[in-house]
Design a protein around this motif. Structure first.
Motif, PDB file in Angstrom:
ATOM      1  N   GLN A  49      39.270-122.698  49.217  1.00  0.00           N
ATOM      2  CA  GLN A  49      40.415-121.795  49.241  1.00  0.00           C
ATOM      3  C   GLN A  49      41.203-121.819  47.933  1.00  0.00           C
ATOM      4  O   GLN A  49      42.032-120.950  47.698  1.00  0.00           O
ATOM      5  N   PHE A  50      40.933-122.827  47.109  1.00  0.00           N
ATOM      6  CA  PHE A  50      41.562-122.894  45.788  1.00  0.00           C
ATOM      7  C   PHE A  50      40.454-122.915  44.738  1.00  0.00           C
ATOM      8  O   PHE A  50      40.028-123.974  44.287  1.00  0.00           O
ATOM      9  N   PRO A  51      39.933-121.744  44.353  1.00  0.00           N
ATOM     10  CA  PRO A  51      38.812-121.690  43.405  1.00  0.00           C
ATOM     11  C   PRO A  51      39.199-122.028  41.974  1.00  0.00           C
ATOM     12  O   PRO A  51      38.329-122.114  41.109  1.00  0.00           O
ATOM     13  N   GLU A  52      40.474-122.201  41.729  1.00  0.00           N
ATOM     14  CA  GLU A  52      40.952-122.659  40.421  1.00  0.00           C
ATOM     15  C   GLU A  52      42.019-123.718  40.642  1.00  0.00           C
ATOM     16  O   GLU A  52      42.696-123.745  41.679  1.00  0.00           O
ATOM     17  N   ALA A  53      42.162-124.602  39.676  1.00  0.00           N
ATOM     18  CA  ALA A  53      43.207-125.616  39.727  1.00  0.00           C
ATOM     19  C   ALA A  53      43.776-125.809  38.332  1.00  0.00           C
ATOM     20  O   ALA A  53      43.072-125.651  37.324  1.00  0.00           O
ATOM     21  N   VAL A  54      45.038-126.164  38.274  1.00  0.00           N
ATOM     22  CA  VAL A  54      45.701-126.458  37.016  1.00  0.00           C
ATOM     23  C   VAL A  54      45.698-127.964  36.802  1.00  0.00           C
ATOM     24  O   VAL A  54      46.104-128.726  37.694  1.00  0.00           O
ATOM     25  N   VAL A  55      45.215-128.398  35.657  1.00  0.00           N
ATOM     26  CA  VAL A  55      45.243-129.817  35.308  1.00  0.00           C
ATOM     27  C   VAL A  55      46.680-130.176  34.957  1.00  0.00           C
ATOM     28  O   VAL A  55      47.237-129.672  33.964  1.00  0.00           O
ATOM     29  N   ALA A  56      47.282-131.033  35.782  1.00  0.00           N
ATOM     30  CA  ALA A  56      48.711-131.298  35.664  1.00  0.00           C
ATOM     31  C   ALA A  56      49.093-131.862  34.299  1.00  0.00           C
ATOM     32  O   ALA A  56      50.157-131.550  33.762  1.00  0.00           O
ATOM     33  N   HIS A  85      36.955-130.449  62.072  1.00  0.00           N
ATOM     34  CA  HIS A  85      37.634-129.727  60.996  1.00  0.00           C
ATOM     35  C   HIS A  85      38.119-130.752  59.985  1.00  0.00           C
ATOM     36  O   HIS A  85      38.954-131.605  60.295  1.00  0.00           O
ATOM     37  N   VAL A  86      37.571-130.670  58.778  1.00  0.00           N
ATOM     38  CA  VAL A  86      37.951-131.559  57.687  1.00  0.00           C
ATOM     39  C   VAL A  86      38.612-130.688  56.626  1.00  0.00           C
ATOM     40  O   VAL A  86      37.977-129.772  56.095  1.00  0.00           O
ATOM     41  N   GLN A  87      39.868-130.963  56.317  1.00  0.00           N
ATOM     42  CA  GLN A  87      40.584-130.109  55.379  1.00  0.00           C
ATOM     43  C   GLN A  87      41.211-130.910  54.259  1.00  0.00           C
ATOM     44  O   GLN A  87      41.673-132.035  54.455  1.00  0.00           O
ATOM     45  N   GLY A  88      41.169-130.323  53.080  1.00  0.00           N
ATOM     46  CA  GLY A  88      41.790-130.919  51.915  1.00  0.00           C
ATOM     47  C   GLY A  88      43.081-130.205  51.576  1.00  0.00           C
ATOM     48  O   GLY A  88      43.584-129.373  52.338  1.00  0.00           O
ATOM     49  N   ALA A  89      43.627-130.549  50.396  1.00  0.00           N
ATOM     50  CA  ALA A  89      44.862-129.927  49.907  1.00  0.00           C
ATOM     51  C   ALA A  89      45.978-130.025  50.935  1.00  0.00           C
ATOM     52  O   ALA A  89      46.784-129.121  51.087  1.00  0.00           O
ATOM     53  N   GLY A 137      44.441-135.189  50.801  1.00  0.00           N
ATOM     54  CA  GLY A 137      45.002-134.469  49.673  1.00  0.00           C
ATOM     55  C   GLY A 137      43.972-134.007  48.665  1.00  0.00           C
ATOM     56  O   GLY A 137      44.335-133.421  47.638  1.00  0.00           O
ATOM     57  N   MET A 138      42.688-134.250  48.928  1.00  0.00           N
ATOM     58  CA  MET A 138      41.646-133.869  47.968  1.00  0.00           C
ATOM     59  C   MET A 138      41.589-132.350  47.827  1.00  0.00           C
ATOM     60  O   MET A 138      41.500-131.628  48.816  1.00  0.00           O
ATOM     61  N   GLY A 139      41.624-131.869  46.598  1.00  0.00           N
ATOM     62  CA  GLY A 139      41.625-130.430  46.348  1.00  0.00           C
ATOM     63  C   GLY A 139      43.037-129.898  46.246  1.00  0.00           C
ATOM     64  O   GLY A 139      44.028-130.632  46.300  1.00  0.00           O
TER      65      GLY A 139
END
Length: 356
Positions: free
Chosen positions: A212-219, A248-252, A161-163
């Protein structure tokens, strides 16, 4: 029998963090080390950890723990940006060191710490504990015994779930790749180290590292922050014996997190799995040979506490015999250079050789 190695743990919060889940229980169960001191950012939590796990001394200042004459070895189990200064201080004080992985925020820091430990003739280990799993050791033995014939290929899939598009305020610092704690350094670093413990090292590779997510919202606040840490890593390469490797290592990814490694040979398949993660699960082994059903060859399960305990045993043995044991800072530098090769390949869009 030699006296146990007297240990101080920096980052020994008794309620949260990796030290509370793995280091403190591992030391409590060990005959090789004993807990001499603990340090956290607050004296009350340090005192609580000392009382709960039997440490003699408690500190709110990590430098005071390092200076404690009762402490022979220091564990650094805090955020990665703090590793370099604390590990350096411990080595300069003549203490052996167990540093959590990654050793530093980059390879330059790791090399500097490795060289300082060598200059001071001190022993070190790094927290790449999954190679010390009984299942990973058994997997290596099964390949050596020829249970699946000649190894042809290995495939690694890892999801975490990282990212992703949102982040908790306490984790917002992970968004900046400069801090050295992200999907590549942590999730991929542990997974690739585990793979290498089974089939050997990469000789060359091609890789794609993407965000793939160059921005994130701080919850917690609704603030939008930039993200430079990767959330996708794809690798194709060759191991030293000619085996073709894909990873293949994937986050989010919240769906079916965990690790799967498939090693295929001329006579069968060895599958290694850990769900929801290497840190939070026992490792399972299954072997499939031509015409046979899958056979569970996991043996007696172990967990992260047991694996960390074996790393402590390696450190104690290194001190006792004055001979390197297990995954020391030389090994850490090798892993940092593997991650550098992955980033270089992605940035330059070409295949690169992996330093030995």
């Amino acid at each position: 029998m030699s006296a146990p190695l007297r240990l101080g743990i920096i980052g020994a919060n008794p309620h949260r963090g990796w030290a509370s889940r793995a280091h403190l229980p591992a030391v409590a169960a060990s005959d090789d080390v004993e807990l001499a001191a603990v340090a956290t950012t607050r004296i009350d939590s340090a005192a609580e950890a000392a009382e709960q796990f039997g440490a003699r001394n408690a500190y709110a200042d990590p430098l005071e723990l390092i200076a404690d004459p009762q402490v022979e070895a220091v564990t650094v189990a805090v955020k990665v940006p703090e590793h370099f200064a604390l590990v350096r201080a411990a080595l300069e004080a003549g203490k052996h060191v167990y540093s959590e992985w990654p050793l530093g925020v980059n390879t330059d820091e790791a090399v500097a710490l490795r060289d300082l430990a060598a200059q001071r003739r001190l022993h070190t280990v790094v927290g790449l504990q999954n190679a010390r799993s009984t299942q990973i050791q058994r997997a290596r033995e099964l390949l050596a015994e020829g249970r699946i014939g000649r190894v042809l290929s290995a495939t690694l899939r890892s999801a975490s779930g990282m990212g992703g598009p949102t982040v908790a305020a306490a984790q917002a610092w992970l968004a900046d790749a400069v801090n050295g704690t992200n999907l590549l350094t942590v999730t991929a670093g542990h997974a690739l180290d585990t793979l290498a413990a089974v089939i050997g090292e990469f000789e060359s590779l091609s890789a794609t590292v993407a965000t793939q997510f160059p921005e994130a919202v701080v919850a917690d606040t609704g603030k939008t922050i930039p993200v430079t840490s990767p959330d996708q890593i794809a690798i194709a390469g060759l191991a030293g014996d000619g085996a073709v490797v894909t990873a293949h290592v994937q986050g989010a990814s919240a769906a079916r997190p965990g690790l799967v490694i498939e090693v295929r040979g001329t006579d069968g398949l060895l599958e290694i799995t850990a769900a929801p993660s290497l840190a939070a699960a026992a490792i399972a082994l299954r072997i499939v040979t031509d015409g046979d059903d899958a056979e569970d060859v996991s043996g007696r399960p172990d967990d992260s506490v047991a694996r960390v305990g074996r790393v402590y045993a390696d450190l104690a043995a290194a001190v006792r015999t004055d001979s390197p044991q297990g995954s020391n800072f030389d090994h850490a530098v090798r892993r940092h250079r593997l991650l550098d090769a992955i980033e270089q390949s992605s940035a330059e869009r070409r295949r690169v050789e992996v330093p030995a």
